[in-house]
Write an enzyme that holds these catalytic residues in place. Structure first.
Site, PDB file in Angstrom:
ATOM      1  N   ASP A  40     118.835 -20.084  -1.933  1.00 48.75           N
ATOM      2  CA  ASP A  40     119.808 -19.660  -0.908  1.00 48.75           C
ATOM      3  C   ASP A  40     120.749 -18.571  -1.415  1.00 48.75           C
ATOM      4  O   ASP A  40     120.894 -18.363  -2.619  1.00 48.75           O
ATOM      5  CB  ASP A  40     120.630 -20.863  -0.421  1.00 48.75           C
ATOM      6  CG  ASP A  40     121.390 -21.556  -1.547  1.00 48.75           C
ATOM      7  OD1 ASP A  40     120.849 -21.647  -2.664  1.00 48.75           O
ATOM      8  OD2 ASP A  40     122.534 -21.987  -1.324  1.00 48.75           O
ATOM      9  N   ASP A  95     121.968 -12.791  -6.159  1.00 45.82           N
ATOM     10  CA  ASP A  95     122.341 -14.183  -6.416  1.00 45.82           C
ATOM     11  C   ASP A  95     121.675 -15.031  -5.338  1.00 45.82           C
ATOM     12  O   ASP A  95     122.202 -15.155  -4.248  1.00 45.82           O
ATOM     13  CB  ASP A  95     123.864 -14.301  -6.388  1.00 45.82           C
ATOM     14  CG  ASP A  95     124.371 -15.724  -6.591  1.00 45.82           C
ATOM     15  OD1 ASP A  95     123.542 -16.592  -6.910  1.00 45.82           O
ATOM     16  OD2 ASP A  95     125.579 -15.947  -6.418  1.00 45.82           O
ATOM     17  N   GLU A 110     122.174 -24.448  -3.273  1.00 46.40           N
ATOM     18  CA  GLU A 110     122.986 -24.465  -4.501  1.00 46.40           C
ATOM     19  C   GLU A 110     124.399 -24.000  -4.212  1.00 46.40           C
ATOM     20  O   GLU A 110     125.375 -24.473  -4.793  1.00 46.40           O
ATOM     21  CB  GLU A 110     122.339 -23.565  -5.564  1.00 46.40           C
ATOM     22  CG  GLU A 110     123.002 -23.613  -6.934  1.00 46.40           C
ATOM     23  CD  GLU A 110     124.176 -22.654  -7.112  1.00 46.40           C
ATOM     24  OE1 GLU A 110     124.904 -22.782  -8.095  1.00 46.40           O
ATOM     25  OE2 GLU A 110     124.394 -21.770  -6.239  1.00 46.40           O
ATOM     26  N   ASP A 138     121.201 -17.448 -13.209  1.00 44.92           N
ATOM     27  CA  ASP A 138     122.243 -17.461 -12.171  1.00 44.92           C
ATOM     28  C   ASP A 138     123.591 -16.964 -12.692  1.00 44.92           C
ATOM     29  O   ASP A 138     124.613 -17.584 -12.425  1.00 44.92           O
ATOM     30  CB  ASP A 138     122.388 -18.900 -11.624  1.00 44.92           C
ATOM     31  CG  ASP A 138     123.044 -18.952 -10.254  1.00 44.92           C
ATOM     32  OD1 ASP A 138     123.296 -17.891  -9.672  1.00 44.92           O
ATOM     33  OD2 ASP A 138     123.332 -20.069  -9.787  1.00 44.92           O
ATOM     34  N   HIS A 196     128.710 -12.566  -4.367  1.00 44.72           N
ATOM     35  CA  HIS A 196     129.537 -13.118  -3.288  1.00 44.72           C
ATOM     36  C   HIS A 196     130.391 -12.026  -2.633  1.00 44.72           C
ATOM     37  O   HIS A 196     131.504 -12.276  -2.186  1.00 44.72           O
ATOM     38  CB  HIS A 196     130.419 -14.279  -3.780  1.00 44.72           C
ATOM     39  CG  HIS A 196     129.610 -15.478  -4.219  1.00 44.72           C
ATOM     40  ND1 HIS A 196     130.083 -16.768  -4.139  1.00 44.72           N
ATOM     41  CD2 HIS A 196     128.371 -15.580  -4.722  1.00 44.72           C
ATOM     42  CE1 HIS A 196     129.151 -17.604  -4.581  1.00 44.72           C
ATOM     43  NE2 HIS A 196     128.100 -16.893  -4.948  1.00 44.72           N
TER      44      HIS A 196
END
Ligand SMILES: [Zn+2]
Length: 377
Positions: A79, A108, A141, A165, A346
């Site tokens: 995800d 990510d 996650e 990650d 993000h």
């Protein structure tokens, strides 16, 4: 020539994956795409049905590639955080890959997914001798490790894990991460007319304000933070509010300290509610458990040996964020979180580089080689 085509191949796979929508708990299409690659490579896998309990539409994918020696686990999540719908990657001439500016890129963690799949392909295609490799692609996650938390770890043989990650140049890895507890407080007061008979009401927002006013925010200790991040309540300006909801989180490198803060928080809300004659119901969820992987562990020593062999800097770092590695650690698997070509994550400025995708696939291929075991002794 081979190097060049492999570099292009991992970048193209990455671009293909970023074109697929993969919001948390809605990874069906992404899981199908990953399984199609595993099918093509003739690598057996299973997908669990834990999504039935978590409200998702795709499970954790667990694949195994037979080999010789000590098994290793590679892990990445399927995800991406919002805004992740309608992603369109832009491959620039200088080798940078960005989003088109209104979504995240999804490096990510699709960079990690693409690199793992490319590594499996290389090992098979080039007939490179390798250790047994277990691969875990998790879902959701980004919602504090929902997928991995529900995964059945009795299937995993590896005692050593590499989670793809993290940000940073190739060779960067995270070996320490905190416990993260998220909490929610439901405050119940009593509604009444704010003008006619305010004294008959119990003011839920005032209870929240009273409690929040006595909570220390930010770094309450060097290794522990507390935050109230959301508040909502009330139904009209002329009504004494009956309800108020407060949400927040606590992080600490020391698990017990996070729990201690959580207990303190609960007491503060209960005391404030009691003072005004209302009620406070506190619920919390431990999203991740703190861990620290020792510098003397096999996984770190192997990483050091491979960085040296390939000429990458060996860069251990602490993190104050969580990842699937927190869950692996809680199941007794020693792991580190590798930088894998994801920068400014993000955010809509997120980007990767073809160089980072290529280097990480090289790093994984070397980690899979049994010969590195001798060099770490
Ligand atoms: Zn991630």
């Amino acid at each position: 020539m081979k190097e060049k085509s492999e570099e292009k191949r991992v970048a193209e796979l990455f671009l293909y994956l970023t074109g697929i929508d993969n919001a948390s708990l809605k990874e069906r299409e992404m899981a199908d795409a990953v399984e199609a690659v595993l099918d093509e490579l003739e690598i057996p896998y299973t997908e669990d049905d834990t999504w039935k309990r978590t409200g998702g539409n795709a499970g954790n994918i667990f694949a195994k590639l037979e080999g010789e020696g000590e098994p290793m686990l590679l892990c990445a999540h399927l995800d991406s955080v919002a805004p992740a719908l309608g992603k369109k990657a832009v491959w620039k001439e200088d080798g940078t890959i960005t989003s088109s500016g209104d979504t995240v890129l999804g490096a990510d963690d699709l960079a990690g997914v693409a690199e793992i799949l490319e590594t499996l392909r290389r090992l098979k295609e080039r007939n490179i001798p390798h250790r047994p490799i277990e691969v875990l692609f998790t879902y959701a996650e980004e919602l504090y490790d929902v997928g991995s938390e529900f995964f059945d770890f009795s299937q995993i043989r590896s005692k050593e894990a590499y989670v793809l990650d993290a940000s940073g140049c190739t060779g960067t890895f995270l070996y320490k991460a905190p416990t993260i507890v998220s909490f929610e407080v439901q405050i119940r007061g009593l509604a009444s007319h704010a003008g006619f008979q305010p004294e008959k009401g119990i003011h839920a927002i005032q209870i929240a304000a009273d409690a929040i006013g006595s909570i220390q925010m930010g770094h309450v200790e060097e290794d522990t933070t507390v935050n109230v991040g959301e508040i909502s309540g009330g139904t009209g300006t002329n009504i004494v509010p009956e309800r108020c909801e407060v949400r927040g989180e606590i992080r600490s490198y020391v698990h017990e300290k996070a729990l201690e803060q959580m207990n303190r928080m609960e007491e503060i809300f209960r005391t404030s509610a009691g003072r005004y004659g209302g009620e406070a119901e506190v619920t919390c969820r431990i999203g991740t458990y703190a861990y620290e992987t020792s510098m003397g562990s096999t996984v770190v020593r192997r990483m050091r040996a491979v960085c040296k062999k390939l000429g990458f800097s060996f860069l251990p770092k602490e993190s104050f964020g969580g990842s699937d590695n927190n869950v692996l650690a809680a199941h007794g698997i020693e792991g580190i979180v590798l930088a894998c070509g994801m920068e400014q994550v993000h955010s809509v400025q997120e980007y990767t580089t073809v160089q980072a995708l290529k280097e990480t696939a090289e790093l994984l291929t070397a980690l899979a080689c049994p010969e590195t075991e001798e060099k770490i002794c």
